[in-house]
Design an enzyme around this catalytic site. Structure first.
Site, PDB file in Angstrom:
ATOM      1  N   CYS A  50       0.868  -1.292  -0.381  1.00  0.00           N
ATOM      2  CA  CYS A  50       0.204   0.132   0.312  1.00  0.00           C
ATOM      3  C   CYS A  50       1.220   1.275  -0.052  1.00  0.00           C
ATOM      4  O   CYS A  50      -0.007   2.382  -0.559  1.00  0.00           O
ATOM      5  CB  CYS A  50      -1.333  -0.254   1.513  1.00  0.00           C
ATOM      6  SG  CYS A  50      -1.646  -1.101   1.392  1.00  0.00           S
ATOM      7  N   HIS A 191      -3.374   6.802   2.285  1.00  0.00           N
ATOM      8  CA  HIS A 191      -3.975   5.989   1.874  1.00  0.00           C
ATOM      9  C   HIS A 191      -5.088   5.103   1.638  1.00  0.00           C
ATOM     10  O   HIS A 191      -5.734   5.488   3.576  1.00  0.00           O
ATOM     11  CB  HIS A 191      -2.781   4.391   2.255  1.00  0.00           C
ATOM     12  CG  HIS A 191      -3.296   3.192   2.311  1.00  0.00           C
ATOM     13  ND1 HIS A 191      -3.630   2.985   0.659  1.00  0.00           N
ATOM     14  CD2 HIS A 191      -3.059   2.340   2.403  1.00  0.00           C
ATOM     15  CE1 HIS A 191      -4.226   1.563   1.014  1.00  0.00           C
ATOM     16  NE2 HIS A 191      -3.667   1.691   1.568  1.00  0.00           N
ATOM     17  N   ASN A 221      -9.589  -0.310  -0.624  1.00  0.00           N
ATOM     18  CA  ASN A 221      -8.854  -0.165  -0.508  1.00  0.00           C
ATOM     19  C   ASN A 221      -8.163  -0.940  -1.849  1.00  0.00           C
ATOM     20  O   ASN A 221      -7.880  -1.911  -1.501  1.00  0.00           O
ATOM     21  CB  ASN A 221      -8.315  -1.127   0.606  1.00  0.00           C
ATOM     22  CG  ASN A 221      -6.576  -1.409   1.149  1.00  0.00           C
ATOM     23  OD1 ASN A 221      -6.272  -0.578   0.302  1.00  0.00           O
ATOM     24  ND2 ASN A 221      -6.238  -1.224   1.978  1.00  0.00           N
TER      25      ASN A 221
END
Length: 264
Positions: A50, A191, A221
């Site tokens: 990520c 993020h 996500n």
């Protein structure tokens, strides 16, 4: 991205693709992209989960800053739906698929571009968020598939505590290095992991919640794709304008993080 910038593929002389869901182990997804674009350029994947887009963005920035590249294409692209177990209701609803790209070029205005950044990793926490099988350490076998070892596993509570801490610390590090105050930041893009992490990090840091861009509810996500997706929407919606300061922060498996302040 190239069309918006008015740049032809022939002008691209560096390609970095941040991904943990490559088309195959080799060749890299970046090489597939280079072939598809038809340009002549070095191409490589960056695997920092990520935080991958931030790692790739900062790396490309170094190439451009030192003159090794004149036009760097940086992509975050993920197919996270392939990594999660449909039977695991703790993780399956959280992740999505997506891709975004930015193009970096040098500027003579030293007040613009990458003003500060920090990259880091705490590998001791790697087991908190991982895909056990599929690499050389644990090859993908029928037994591994039957055990679900090819799916993403996450210890959510521990990752949450780590993420809130590292976001706050890295944001402060970037502000200090750039000699900026938090009030000077026009927009923050974290993020898009989950709202609890975003809200907690922002609350601890004392930043105006109205200046935090969120699109998590639409895409989930998307790992390395989440920041470029949000950056694109912020620019096209007018939430972020040329000349403004944006703070970007990616964090996740590794455990790894990357934070930067850019002036558009």
């Amino acid at each position: 991205c190239l069309q918006r910038a008015g740049v032809s593929p022939a002008e691209v002389d560096l390609i970095l693709v941040a991904t943990i869901t490559p088309d195959q182990a080799t060749p890299s997804t970046a090489c597939h992209l280079q072939r598809a674009l038809g340009c002549v350029a070095p191409a490589m994947d960056v695997n920092a989960a990520c935080a991958g887009f931030m790692y790739a963005l900062v790396t490309a920035g170094q190439f451009v800053a030192n003159g090794s590249a004149k036009c760097a294409l940086v992509v975050g692209a993920e197919v996270m739906s392939r990594t999660v177990n449909p039977a695991d209701q703790k993780t399956y609803p959280l992740f999505g698929d997506g891709a975004g790209a930015v193009l970096l070029r040098a500027t003579e205005d030293r007040s613009k571009g990458l003003l500060s950044y920090t990259l880091g990793a705490e590998g001791c926490g790697g087991q908190l968020l991982s895909i056990p099988s599929g690499g050389s350490r644990m090859p993908l076998t029928a037994e591994a598939i039957a055990a679900g070892d090819h799916y993403l596993r996450m210890e959510g509570r521990s990752v949450f505590k780590w993420a809130v801490r590292v976001v706050s610390d890295s944001l402060q590090d970037c502000l200090t290095h750039a000699r900026l105050d938090i009030g000077q930041i026009n927009l923050m893009i974290l993020h898009q992991a989950n709202m609890r992490i975003i809200d907690s990090a922002v609350s601890d840091f004392g930043f105006d919640r109205n200046k935090v861009f969120v699109n998590l509810e639409r895409y989930g996500n998307t790992s390395a794709a989440s920041i470029p997706l949000a950056l694109d929407e912020a620019l096209t919606s007018g939430a972020l304008k040329p000349g403004e300061l944006v703070m970007l922060c990616g964090f996740g498996s590794g455990l790894a993080w990357g934070t930067a302040i850019w002036q558009l």
